[in-house]
Design a protein around this motif. Structure first.
Motif, mmCIF file in Angstrom:
data_model
loop_
_atom_site.group_PDB
_atom_site.id
_atom_site.type_symbol
_atom_site.label_atom_id
_atom_site.label_comp_id
_atom_site.label_asym_id
_atom_site.label_seq_id
_atom_site.Cartn_x
_atom_site.Cartn_y
_atom_site.Cartn_z
ATOM 1 N N GLY A 151 0.823 -1.144 0.004
ATOM 2 C CA GLY A 151 -0.177 -0.105 0.044
ATOM 3 C C GLY A 151 0.892 1.365 0.083
ATOM 4 N N ASN A 152 0.076 2.244 -0.513
ATOM 5 C CA ASN A 152 0.955 3.558 -0.650
ATOM 6 C C ASN A 152 0.513 4.354 0.654
ATOM 7 O OD1 ASN A 152 1.854 6.350 -1.355
ATOM 8 N ND2 ASN A 152 1.055 5.878 -3.322
ATOM 9 N N THR A 153 1.730 4.687 1.611
ATOM 10 C CA THR A 153 1.086 5.420 2.649
ATOM 11 C C THR A 153 0.625 7.032 2.404
ATOM 12 O OG1 THR A 153 3.479 6.151 2.536
ATOM 13 C CG2 THR A 153 2.856 4.397 4.473
ATOM 14 N N GLU A 154 0.962 7.317 1.138
ATOM 15 C CA GLU A 154 0.368 8.933 0.913
ATOM 16 C C GLU A 154 -1.038 8.872 0.509
ATOM 17 O OE1 GLU A 154 3.013 10.822 -1.704
ATOM 18 O OE2 GLU A 154 4.788 10.279 -0.331
ATOM 19 N N ALA A 155 -1.525 7.501 0.003
ATOM 20 C CA ALA A 155 -2.863 7.208 -0.569
ATOM 21 C C ALA A 155 -3.945 7.144 0.749
ATOM 22 C CB ALA A 155 -2.891 6.176 -1.473
ATOM 23 N N SER A 156 -3.467 6.791 1.817
ATOM 24 C CA SER A 156 -4.249 6.574 3.006
ATOM 25 C C SER A 156 -3.713 6.653 4.156
ATOM 26 C CB SER A 156 -5.157 5.219 3.165
ATOM 27 O OG SER A 156 -5.603 4.963 4.224
ATOM 28 N N GLY A 157 -4.162 7.471 5.295
ATOM 29 C CA GLY A 157 -3.823 7.645 6.576
ATOM 30 C C GLY A 157 -3.584 6.442 7.462
ATOM 31 N N MET A 158 -4.275 5.403 6.895
ATOM 32 C CA MET A 158 -4.479 4.166 7.542
ATOM 33 C C MET A 158 -4.385 2.680 6.809
ATOM 34 S SD MET A 158 -7.829 4.850 10.048
ATOM 35 C CE MET A 158 -7.029 3.830 11.223
ATOM 36 N N VAL A 159 -3.093 3.044 6.103
ATOM 37 C CA VAL A 159 -3.146 1.938 5.025
ATOM 38 C C VAL A 159 -2.585 0.625 5.448
ATOM 39 C CG1 VAL A 159 -0.387 2.700 4.881
ATOM 40 C CG2 VAL A 159 -1.579 1.812 2.860
ATOM 41 N N GLU A 160 -2.174 0.567 6.592
ATOM 42 C CA GLU A 160 -2.109 -0.769 7.312
ATOM 43 C C GLU A 160 -3.179 -1.599 7.652
ATOM 44 O OE1 GLU A 160 0.749 -1.062 10.584
ATOM 45 O OE2 GLU A 160 0.810 -3.238 10.492
ATOM 46 N N SER A 161 -4.160 -0.658 8.176
ATOM 47 C CA SER A 161 -5.303 -1.455 8.437
ATOM 48 C C SER A 161 -6.258 -1.615 7.144
ATOM 49 C CB SER A 161 -6.386 -0.380 9.180
ATOM 50 O OG SER A 161 -5.693 0.018 10.296
ATOM 51 N N ASP A 162 -6.148 -0.782 5.967
ATOM 52 C CA ASP A 162 -7.007 -1.105 4.738
ATOM 53 C C ASP A 162 -6.322 -2.202 4.147
ATOM 54 O OD1 ASP A 162 -8.115 1.484 4.996
ATOM 55 O OD2 ASP A 162 -6.540 2.709 4.090
ATOM 56 N N CYS A 163 -4.917 -2.430 4.328
ATOM 57 C CA CYS A 163 -4.459 -3.658 3.492
ATOM 58 C C CYS A 163 -4.751 -4.886 4.222
ATOM 59 C CB CYS A 163 -2.866 -3.434 3.452
ATOM 60 S SG CYS A 163 -2.388 -2.297 2.437
ATOM 61 N N ALA A 164 -4.655 -4.862 5.459
ATOM 62 C CA ALA A 164 -5.178 -5.930 6.348
ATOM 63 C C ALA A 164 -6.606 -6.419 6.103
ATOM 64 C CB ALA A 164 -4.874 -5.788 7.914
ATOM 65 N N LEU A 165 -7.320 -5.482 6.345
ATOM 66 C CA LEU A 165 -8.785 -5.704 5.605
ATOM 67 C C LEU A 165 -8.838 -6.414 4.483
ATOM 68 C CD1 LEU A 165 -11.243 -5.794 7.491
ATOM 69 C CD2 LEU A 165 -11.434 -3.230 6.829
ATOM 70 N N ALA A 166 -8.022 -5.885 3.406
ATOM 71 C CA ALA A 166 -8.335 -6.686 2.107
ATOM 72 C C ALA A 166 -8.064 -8.267 2.011
ATOM 73 C CB ALA A 166 -7.468 -5.740 1.207
ATOM 74 N N LEU A 167 -6.704 -8.223 2.652
ATOM 75 C CA LEU A 167 -6.095 -9.621 2.958
ATOM 76 C C LEU A 167 -7.425 -10.498 3.685
ATOM 77 C CD1 LEU A 167 -3.902 -11.492 1.983
ATOM 78 C CD2 LEU A 167 -2.589 -10.331 3.811
ATOM 79 N N GLY A 168 -7.731 -10.006 4.816
ATOM 80 C CA GLY A 168 -8.620 -10.564 5.377
ATOM 81 C C GLY A 168 -9.920 -11.183 4.567
ATOM 82 N N THR A 169 -10.487 -10.220 3.884
ATOM 83 C CA THR A 169 -11.737 -10.286 2.875
ATOM 84 C C THR A 169 -11.080 -11.229 1.850
ATOM 85 O OG1 THR A 169 -12.281 -8.190 3.399
ATOM 86 C CG2 THR A 169 -13.321 -9.248 1.391
ATOM 87 N N MET A 170 -9.865 -11.411 1.497
ATOM 88 C CA MET A 170 -9.338 -12.308 0.418
ATOM 89 C C MET A 170 -9.531 -13.942 0.844
ATOM 90 S SD MET A 170 -6.742 -10.947 -2.206
ATOM 91 C CE MET A 170 -5.849 -10.079 -1.243
ATOM 92 N N PHE A 171 -9.135 -13.901 2.338
ATOM 93 C CA PHE A 171 -9.073 -15.219 2.835
ATOM 94 C C PHE A 171 -10.239 -15.679 2.860
ATOM 95 C CE2 PHE A 171 -5.188 -14.139 5.625
ATOM 96 C CZ PHE A 171 -4.227 -14.205 4.485
#
Ligand SMILES: Cc1cc2nc3c(=O)[nH]c(=O)nc-3n(C[C@H](O)[C@H](O)[C@H](O)COP(=O)(O)O)c2cc1C
Length: 193
Positions: free
Chosen positions: A101-121
């Motif tokens: 993820g791009n840190t400049e695109a979101s202030g909460m990029v770590e949470s965003d990416c984790a949620l995407a991965l969890g949704t994929m699981f």
């Protein structure tokens, strides 16, 4: 439908043994589409999915990661690198997905990416595909040699890796669910005594 979603959530397990057979492309696309529909802070969708299915390239990610971890004296995974079993081998899965993820695109990029991965699981489980989070890539992401390799692999140059997952058809029966921890829920309702 609702019952199916709940059953899917309760029966998903981290899978650490995979069949070698490839995951059909249309199934992979559905899994990734599901990830891209995860919520994200201010709808930033700051993620990039690097989907590696070439076994040689997956082996190379493993080798490059191990080498990078060994070059990093403070890396928390240094002690695990020698262990054949741990997830630096990505459990020999036929599919490996890196979520960066791009840190400049979101202030909460770590949470965003984790949620995407969890949704994929969960999507993978619904489609008969096992999965497991693989945690080590982020720890080596800033190491210059490994960073150069990630860029060569297709991870956008300014993205940080926030998670990655092994995916594939499970080999054998899934493990039983670990028991849920107690004392982690507090209901604060108006009618509480
Ligand atoms: C942030 C995070 C990091 C994880 N890292 C790893 C890992 O590096 N290797 C691995 O095999 N499993 C990893 N897991 C999977 C957990 O070990 C697993 O979810 C947990 O033991 C519960 O089992 P279950 O997923 O089957 O319910 C990780 C899970 C999360 C959420």
């Amino acid at each position: 439908m609702k019952e199916h979603v709940l059953e899917n959530i309760l029966t998903r397990r981290s899978i650490r043994r995979y069949q070698r057979r490839p995951v059909p492309r249309e199934i992979l696309e559905q899994i990734i589409e599901a990830g891209s529909y995860a919520p994200s802070a201010r709808n930033s969708q700051p993620w990039h999915f690097t989907v590696v299915t070439d076994p040689e390239r997956i082996a190379r990610v493993t080798a490059e990661l191990k080498a990078a971890v060994l070059r990093m004296p403070q890396n928390p995974y240094k002690d695990f690198v020698g262990a054949a079993s741990y997830s630096v081998n990505f459990h020999n899965a036929p599919v490996f997905i890196i979520v960066s993820g791009n840190t400049e695109a979101s202030g909460m990029v770590e949470s965003d990416c984790a949620l995407a991965l969890g949704t994929m699981f969960l999507a993978a489980h619904a489609l008969g595909i096992g999965s497991c989070w693989v945690n080590q890539l982020g720890s080596a992401c800033a190491e210059p040699g490994f960073r150069a390799f990630l860029t060569e692999l297709g991870v956008p140059p300014h993205n940080y890796v926030y998670g990655s997952g092994a995916f594939g058809f499970a080999e054998g029966e899934p493990p039983a669910a670990p028991p849920r921890r107690e004392g982690v829920i507090s209901y604060i309702s108006a009618d509480a005594q």
